[in-house]
Enzyme design. Structure first.
Site, short mmCIF file in Angstrom:
data_model
loop_
_atom_site.label_atom_id
_atom_site.label_comp_id
_atom_site.label_asym_id
_atom_site.label_seq_id
_atom_site.Cartn_x
_atom_site.Cartn_y
_atom_site.Cartn_z
N GLY A 698 0.82 -1.20 0.00
CA GLY A 698 0.00 0.00 0.00
C GLY A 698 0.85 1.25 0.00
N ALA A 699 0.24 2.37 -0.36
CA ALA A 699 0.95 3.64 -0.38
C ALA A 699 -0.04 4.75 -0.10
CB ALA A 699 1.64 3.86 -1.72
N SER A 702 1.89 10.01 2.91
CA SER A 702 3.09 10.18 3.72
C SER A 702 4.09 9.04 3.57
CB SER A 702 2.70 10.31 5.20
OG SER A 702 1.99 9.15 5.61
N VAL A 705 3.41 1.20 2.77
CA VAL A 705 3.22 0.14 3.75
C VAL A 705 3.73 -1.16 3.15
CG1 VAL A 705 1.56 -1.13 5.16
CG2 VAL A 705 1.20 1.30 4.72
N LYS A 720 5.08 0.58 8.19
CA LYS A 720 4.73 1.82 7.48
C LYS A 720 5.95 2.72 7.48
CE LYS A 720 1.75 4.85 9.25
NZ LYS A 720 0.45 5.48 9.59
N ASP A 820 -9.55 10.79 11.93
CA ASP A 820 -9.53 10.30 10.55
C ASP A 820 -10.15 8.91 10.46
OD1 ASP A 820 -9.08 10.49 7.85
OD2 ASP A 820 -6.99 9.82 7.94
#
Length: 998
Positions: A698-699, A702, A705, A720, A820
């Protein structure tokens, strides 16, 4: 005139007999016909098991013996079918029961709009459709049910206007429209119901603002008026005195202003006044003539002035509730002399003077709460003379003297709270052992004496801090089996901490700091499985800190400072997840556990000269940095040579690293690892895993991952990586927020942060690996393919996420706001258990319930609460809003930023519902099954409740979790309200039916 002959009598007898036979045959035919209708009704409702005994019989009157059926002259007149799991609609064939006068279908699963089919029930007098799932408006021609006497439509989802036609139901004596979705005006035509005795309009907060309807003065037979939460404004009118039959009046939770009119007390039959939670100003009137008044509740307003002395003239008064106002002056002596008085709640005012000493002398007093005033003198001596007293709450005053001796003979007591006064003397011996006593709170006084050998078997909370108790803690403490909280700070207890104290299985909080205890800690401390807080600071305890403390599963606050503990700190303490941890001012030596080598514990080890650390983040000297000035020259030379070799190795390492790893920027500088629990991997294991781009899963904005196999055999962790290049200040802030938050909390529904690593160019966060990825990925798969996350899994995910948020908001100190919350930040393990992740925007509130303001808005579109976007003010309610959006995602399958082409999901759902559309049509068709519809509908409505525009109208996460667990249980479970009480969701949702009305 000739006499009738025998033949005449014979003919007449035969005629009468024939009529009888015909009548009997007709009756049998009619009975068989009604029985057939009832069986057809059962079949129409898909044969619910609750009425499985409705079976055709050769006996045409058998149906009259069915418990749900009432007959008169062998003809059905009443159908009583509450809580029978009936679903669907009401068919027209029900009115083929031509003598039907009463229908009760309360607490079922009936849907759709108001059943106009009932217009054909020409004799209908009583209709109860409450606690179902009706939507739409009440029809404008409802007056076609012209014979109605009783109409109950409460706890449904009716919306729009209350029709004026209701005012034409002239025989109506009871009208209950409580807790629906009406958003129009109150019709003045209700004032035409001259026979009305009970009117319930409460908890319809979307009604248009209006003053108290002037037409209601015509309701001269009205006994109960229930209008709490109906958006009333203005003053209470004087014409309320014209409603001469009123006995119960509830206008609470509105926006009424002005003074309480004298007219209220002119109502001779009035038994109760409830005006709490309004904005009434002014004084309580002196004119109180309601001789039959039994209850006064004017709590939670802005009333000023004194309590009228005339209150003491109310000879039938049982309840005086005036808490949370601004009342001043003395409490009238005459109040204590009312023989019927049972409930006195005057806390949270500015009352002064002494308490009337007659409280409890003449009446069976049950509740006595005068906390948070300016009262002086002593507590009344007769409080429990009649043996009914349940509680004494007199904290935060200036009371003196001793506790009344009568409390020692009061076995009815459940709670005593006299904290923060100036009380003296010893505790009556009988009070400790009072049969039902569960809470004894007497902190911050000047009580003396020793702890008793025996206490009440029900005692769960004992607070005696800041007094003058002395002596040893008795070994009989092991018998205090139900004790949960024990505050005994700042007294004069001496001796050792007895081993028997560890035998308390429920103990969660133990404060024994600032006493004169000595000796070592008990060896059986591992028994404290429930312990969360342990404070033994500022005593004279010695010996080593037991390793067993590190294995206490729930401990998050530990303070052993200011003692004489020695030896090394057990490495097992590194297993703790403490938000407060203090070992300062002891005689500890050696290295501190590496888990504590970060800034969060910088002040946790002060004044221990023998302790050291391997990092400067803790206020201790670096291990090995203290040099002996008497070292010989050769040893100095060896030391210098070693340093030189070390530096050379670093230089070589630097050039090799730069040459070999330049492309990936992984080993571009020295890495520092800070572990928050025991780990079985090294920095090298992690960095090697980051080298392979195949591990990237994942990306984000910031960083990336990665999934890293630390053993080579499928033992995965998630890493991360946060770059420091683009926005270094924001990245650093998010990294610190993540570390500060996750390193200090521990919950099964919050992702576990194992360690963090940092270098000049990057920062790494290492988590437990979640095999099933994020909720967002599963919902997205569902939107684009045939992969389906079924409803039971979705519901379990919702409960898990709610548990995590509830812990953050209510059990963390200070509370933590995620800021969030979204489906991509809910991760799922191999069994689809939900865990909240990504705390980069998290913020800790300084004080629970107090909002904070931030400089910039951050979050994800579709999930951001409106007040957060507009005012930059944050509190727990912004997370509640985001969670509500997640519930709407789970139930509808729609994207959070796309309810339709113009609105977000939350905006679309609110409008969709307000316009009266069917919830069933909004649900995700791919997971919508009959056995889950009830639960899905309720989850949808809970999502609406959480996404209300005004933060004050949203529930707390604790309330949300209760609703999920207690009111939206698996399909066939219904939490019936046996007490027939209905509360706003902001109050006691555990008593609310599953038919949640938003």
């Amino acid at each position: 005139m000739s006499k009738p002959t025998a033949a005449f009598f014979k003919i007449h007898f035969n005629a009468v007999f024939l009529v009888f036979l015909l009548s009997h045959a007709s009756s049998q035919f009619h009975g068989a016909q009604e029985q057939a209708i009832l069986v057809k009704l059962k079949q129409y409702w898909q044969n619910p098991s609750s009425i499985s005994h409705w079976i055709l019989s050769s006996n045409s009157t058998d149906h009259c013996s069915w418990p749900e059926v009432t007959c008169l002259n062998n003809s059905v007149t009443e159908l009583n079918l509450p809580n029978k799991s009936i679903s669907g609609t009401i068919p027209s064939l029900i009115c083929e029961l031509q003598n039907l006068t009463s229908i009760d279908l309360n607490y079922n699963n009936i849907m759709g709009e108001f059943p106009k089919t009932l217009y054909n029930c020409s004799k209908l007098e009583n209709l109860d459709l409450s606690q179902n799932y009706y939507i739409g408006t009440i029809p404008d021609d409802i007056d076609k049910l012209g014979r109605l006497r009783y109409l109950n439509l409460m706890v449904n989802n009716f919306s729009g206007e209350v029709p004026a036609a209701i005012g034409s139901l002239q025989d109506l004596s009871t009208l209950l429209l409580v807790k629906n979705q009406f958003n129009g005006s109150l019709p003045h035509e209700i004032g035409n119901l001259s026979k009305l005795e009970i009117l319930g309009l409460a908890y319809n907060s979307e009604l248009k603002q209006s003053k108290f309807p002037s037409s209601f003065k015509n309701l001269t037979k009205l006994k109960t008026l229930w209008m709490s939460g109906t958006n009333l404004i203005g003053e209470i009118p004087d014409f309320i005195a014209d409603m001469t039959a009123l006995e119960q009046l509830d206008l609470s939770c509105n926006r009424l202003t002005g003074e309480i009119p004298n007219a209220l007390f002119l109502l001779k039959n009035l038994k109760g006044i409830h005006l709490f939670d309004n904005k009434l100003f002014g004084e309580i009137p002196q004119v109180i003539r309601a001789s039959n008044l039994t209850a006064i509740d004017l709590s939670q307003n802005h009333l000023t002035g004194r309590i009228p002395s005339d209150v003491g003239k109310l000879e039938k008064l049982s309840s005086l509730v005036l808490f949370y106002n601004k009342l001043s002056g003395e409490i009238p002596e005459s109040i204590g002399q009312i023989s019927t008085l049972e409930d006195v709640r005057l806390f949270g005012n500015r009352l002064s003077g002494t308490l009337p000493q007659d409280f409890g002398r003449y009446s069976k007093l049950e509740i006595f709460e005068v906390c948070s005033n300016r009262l002086t003198g002593t507590l009344p001596t007769h409080l429990c003379d009649r043996g009914k007293l349940l509680g004494v709450v007199a904290c935060d005053n200036n009371l003196k003297g001793e506790l009344p001796r009568s409390l020692g003979n009061c076995n009815s007591l459940l709670r005593v709270d006299v904290s923060r006064n100036g009380l003296t003397g010893s505790i009556p011996s009988g009070l400790w052992t009072s049969l039902n006593l569960s809470m004894l709170m007497i902190s911050d006084n000047m009580f003396t004496g020793e702890l008793p050998r025996k206490v009440s078997d029900n005692l769960s909370r004992l607070e005696i801090s800041n007094n003058r108790f002395s002596g040893e803690i008795p070994i009989e403490v092991k018998l205090w089996r139900n004790l949960d909280v024990f505050y005994a700070s700042n007294n004069f207890f001496n001796g050792t901490i007895p081993r028997e104290l560890t035998a308390l299985p429920s103990l969660s909080t133990l404060l024994l700091d600032q006493n004169q205890l000595h000796g070592s800690l008990p060896s059986d401390i591992i028994s404290w499985k429930s312990l969360r807080t342990l404070n033994l600071s500022k005593n004279q305890l010695s010996g080593q800190i037991p390793e067993a403390i590190g294995f206490l599963p729930n401990l998050n606050q530990l303070d052993l400072s200011g003692n004489q503990f020695s030896g090394q700190i057990p490495s097992q303490l590194g297993l703790l997840w403490c938000t407060d941890f203090n070992l300062s001012s002891n005689r500890l030596t050696g290295n501190i556990p590496k888990e504590f080598e970060n800034g969060a514990y910088s002040n946790s080890f002060l004044n221990n000269p023998g302790l050291c650390a391997s990092t400067a983040k803790v206020k201790l000297h670096i291990c090995g940095s203290q040099r002996n000035s008497n070292l010989s020259y050769p040893r100095d030379l060896i030391w210098i040579s070693s340093i030189a070799v070390f530096v050379l190795c670093l230089l070589v390492s630097f050039f090799v690293t730069k040459f070999c790893w330049k492309r990936n920027h992984v080993l571009d500088s020295r890495w520092e690892l800070v572990a928050f629990q025991m780990v079985n991997f090294t920095t090298k294991d992690i960095l090697l895993g980051l080298k392979d781009e195949k591990n990237k899963i994942g990306a984000g904005g910031s960083g990336e991952v990665y999934r890293v196999d630390i053993s080579g055999h499928g033992d995965f962790i998630a890493v991360k990586r946060i770059r420091n290049k683009k926005r270094p200040e924001r990245e650093l802030e998010e990294f610190q927020a993540e570390v500060m938050t996750l390193s200090g909390i521990k919950h099964s529904n919050i992702v576990k942060l194992m360690c963090c690593m940092s270098s000049e160019d990057s920062k790494l966060l290492v988590y437990e690996y979640m095999e099933n990825g994020s909720l967002y990925l599963w919902l997205n798969k569902h939107r684009t393919s045939s992969i389906i996350l079924d409803w039971p899994k979705r519901f379990g995910i919702a409960v898990g996420a709610a548990q995590g948020l509830c812990y953050m908001h209510h059990d963390c100190s200070p509370p933590i706001i995620h800021r969030d919350m979204k489906s991509s930040n809910i991760l799922l393990d191999s069994k689809f258990n939900a865990k909240i992740a990504d705390f980069g925007l998290a913020k800790m509130l300084i004080k629970q319930g107090k909002p904070a303001t931030i400089s910039t808005v951050a979050g994800s579109f579709g999930y951001i609460a409106p007040e957060y976007a507009h005012t930059r003010t944050i509190d727990e309610k912004i997370d509640v809003y985001s969670f509500g959006v997640i519930l709407l995602e789970l139930t509808t399958g729609r994207k959070p930023n796309r309810g339709d082409e113009h609105r977000s999901l939350a905006e679309w759902a609110q409008h969709y519902y307000e316009e009266g559309h069917s919830i069933l049509d909004a649900l995700d068709g791919d997971v919508k099954e009959a056995c889950h519809l009830n639960q899905m509908c309720n989850a949808f409505k809970l999502g609406l409740y959480c996404t209300r525009a005004l933060p004050s109208l949203r529930p707390s996460m604790r309330t949300v979790l209760k609703i999920l667990l207690q009111n939206c249980h698996p399909p066939d479970y219904r939490c019936k309200n046996t007490e027939n009480e209905y509360h706003d969701l902001d109050h006691l949702p555990q008593k609310l039916t599953c038919a949640i009305s938003v």
